[in-house]
Motif scaffolding. Structure first.
Motif, short mmCIF file in Angstrom:
data_model
loop_
_atom_site.label_atom_id
_atom_site.label_comp_id
_atom_site.label_asym_id
_atom_site.label_seq_id
_atom_site.Cartn_x
_atom_site.Cartn_y
_atom_site.Cartn_z
N CYS A 131 0.93 -1.31 0.02
CA CYS A 131 0.17 0.08 0.00
C CYS A 131 0.70 1.23 0.24
O CYS A 131 1.76 1.53 0.82
N GLU A 132 0.80 2.05 -1.07
CA GLU A 132 1.65 3.37 -1.01
C GLU A 132 0.64 4.54 -1.45
O GLU A 132 -0.04 4.49 -2.30
N LEU A 133 1.20 5.70 -0.70
CA LEU A 133 0.91 6.97 -1.14
C LEU A 133 1.42 7.38 -2.35
O LEU A 133 2.75 7.15 -2.63
N VAL A 134 0.63 8.07 -3.38
CA VAL A 134 1.26 8.39 -4.50
C VAL A 134 0.99 10.03 -4.86
O VAL A 134 -0.26 10.43 -4.67
N ALA A 135 2.17 10.79 -5.10
CA ALA A 135 2.21 11.73 -5.36
C ALA A 135 1.96 12.42 -6.94
O ALA A 135 2.69 11.68 -7.50
N VAL A 136 0.87 12.90 -7.37
CA VAL A 136 0.82 13.22 -8.95
C VAL A 136 1.12 14.63 -9.24
O VAL A 136 0.83 15.64 -8.56
N ILE A 137 2.20 15.02 -10.03
CA ILE A 137 2.74 16.02 -10.49
C ILE A 137 1.88 16.69 -11.44
O ILE A 137 1.19 16.29 -12.09
N GLY A 138 1.66 17.99 -10.94
CA GLY A 138 0.74 18.84 -11.72
C GLY A 138 1.19 19.85 -12.79
O GLY A 138 0.67 20.56 -13.75
N LYS A 139 2.54 20.21 -12.48
CA LYS A 139 3.13 21.08 -13.34
C LYS A 139 4.39 20.78 -13.42
O LYS A 139 5.37 20.18 -12.61
N THR A 140 5.29 21.22 -14.44
CA THR A 140 6.81 20.82 -14.67
C THR A 140 7.49 21.39 -13.56
O THR A 140 7.43 22.48 -13.31
N ALA A 141 8.38 20.21 -13.20
CA ALA A 141 9.25 20.69 -12.03
C ALA A 141 10.57 20.35 -12.11
O ALA A 141 11.04 19.36 -12.75
N LYS A 142 11.68 21.41 -12.24
CA LYS A 142 13.16 21.24 -12.22
C LYS A 142 13.51 21.98 -11.31
O LYS A 142 13.41 23.25 -11.15
N ASN A 143 14.54 21.39 -10.50
CA ASN A 143 15.22 22.16 -9.52
C ASN A 143 14.57 22.71 -8.62
O ASN A 143 14.53 24.03 -8.08
N VAL A 144 13.40 22.22 -7.99
CA VAL A 144 12.44 22.61 -7.15
C VAL A 144 13.06 22.44 -5.44
O VAL A 144 13.61 21.55 -5.32
N LYS A 145 13.05 23.71 -4.83
CA LYS A 145 13.21 23.51 -3.53
C LYS A 145 12.20 22.72 -2.55
O LYS A 145 11.01 23.07 -2.67
N ARG A 146 12.66 22.31 -1.50
CA ARG A 146 11.75 21.54 -0.79
C ARG A 146 10.45 22.41 -0.31
O ARG A 146 9.41 21.76 -0.22
N GLU A 147 10.85 23.51 0.34
CA GLU A 147 9.83 24.41 0.60
C GLU A 147 8.45 24.85 -0.40
O GLU A 147 7.59 25.37 -0.01
N ASN A 148 8.90 24.62 -1.58
CA ASN A 148 7.86 24.98 -2.52
C ASN A 148 7.43 23.83 -3.21
O ASN A 148 6.64 23.80 -4.09
N ALA A 149 7.74 22.46 -2.84
CA ALA A 149 7.72 21.27 -3.59
C ALA A 149 6.17 20.99 -3.66
O ALA A 149 5.57 20.66 -4.80
N LEU A 150 5.40 21.28 -2.70
CA LEU A 150 3.94 20.78 -2.83
C LEU A 150 3.03 21.75 -3.85
O LEU A 150 1.97 21.38 -4.04
N GLU A 151 3.60 22.81 -4.31
CA GLU A 151 3.17 23.75 -5.20
C GLU A 151 2.99 22.99 -6.76
O GLU A 151 2.16 23.21 -7.44
N TYR A 152 3.79 21.74 -6.69
CA TYR A 152 4.06 20.95 -8.01
C TYR A 152 3.01 19.99 -8.09
O TYR A 152 3.21 19.49 -9.10
N VAL A 153 2.27 19.68 -6.83
CA VAL A 153 1.63 18.40 -6.92
C VAL A 153 0.13 18.82 -7.24
O VAL A 153 -0.49 19.82 -6.57
N ALA A 154 -0.23 18.10 -8.25
CA ALA A 154 -1.75 18.06 -8.57
C ALA A 154 -2.71 17.57 -7.64
O ALA A 154 -3.76 17.94 -7.26
#
Length: 252
Positions: A98-121
């Protein structure tokens, strides 16, 4: 909001999921869960974590990793909610994950950890079945362990991030034929979702529809043809599938 991909009357639709897994087609028609073929809700590359829970690493007699152990799943390994998964002939041990899956919502390159959830749809679930017979070393899967046709159910839908304010503190459970076999929490992940987005995007580009499957806690057991397996993550949903034999699966 919950969004699913389904096939109905030979056509594929992206639909809204309403109460009790009823589905609303673009024309407003409401269909019941059992009246459609559920497809994996995302179709991008899946980046899957090995040994991302310390208790699971110890369960397999491995040391917890000091940096993420990541492998890629082939697209034809995916299947949907309420579908069949097959157990290969002549293997000794096949287990659920059983696994949690994060689905990416927009192109992510060199993302900082503090902003990472902004890239999750949003988030979904997967059950990343493994054939333990072929487990070789700490890095885990050679292809025979994790990359078999239709052996990774994904779904049922993607739930948006606004509905999951704290993805790193969710209860995971697995039932086999109604018996609770696995229970853990995403709080015990070694590398959480923001860390993983920062890590992966530091050396490659994540694209919309890509998925990060974050690993499984301890509590694994063998499954056999005839079993119904349900994985659940608190606040996200339940994903059901059915185990059949290799002969039965490929006869269909």
């Amino acid at each position: 909001m919950k969004s699913a991909r389904i096939r109905h009357n030979g056509e594929i639709f992206q639909v809204e999921v309403v109460d009790d897994l009823n589905l609303r087609l673009p024309d407003g028609t409401v269909l019941k869960e059992q009246d459609v073929e559920w497809l994996p809700p995302a179709t991008g590359t899946m980046f899957a974590l090995g040994l991302n829970y310390a208790d699971h690493a110890r369960e397999l007699a491995f040391e917890p990793p000091k940096e993420p152990l990541i492998f890629i799943k082939a697209p034809n390994t995916f299947t949907g909610h309420n579908q069949q998964t097959w157990r290969p002939d002549n293997v000794d041990y096949m287990h659920y994950e059983c696994e949690l899956v994060a689905v990416i919502g927009k192109t992510a390159k060199n993302v900082k950890r503090e902003n990472a959830l902004e890239y999750v749809a949003g988030y979904t679930l997967c059950n990343d079945y493994a054939i333990r017979d072929y487990l070789e070393n700490y890095y885990r899967p050679n292809l025979r362990v994790k990359n078999r046709h239709s052996t990774t159910p994904v779904g049922p839908y993607i739930i948006d991030t606004a509905s999951v304010p704290e993805p790193n503190n969710l209860v995971l459970k697995t039932w086999v034929n109604g018996e609770l076999r696995q229970e853990g929490t995403t709080a015990d992940m070694i590398f959480n979702v923001p860390f993983l987005i920062e890590y992966i995007s530091s050396f490659m580009t994540l694209n919309p529809g890509d998925m990060i499957a974050t690993g499984t806690p301890e509590g694994l057991s063998d499954v056999i043809p005839g079993d119904e397996v349900v994985v659940e993550i608190e606040g996200i949903g339940k994903l059901r599938n059915f185990i059949v034999s290799e002969k039965e699966f490929f006869a269909n």
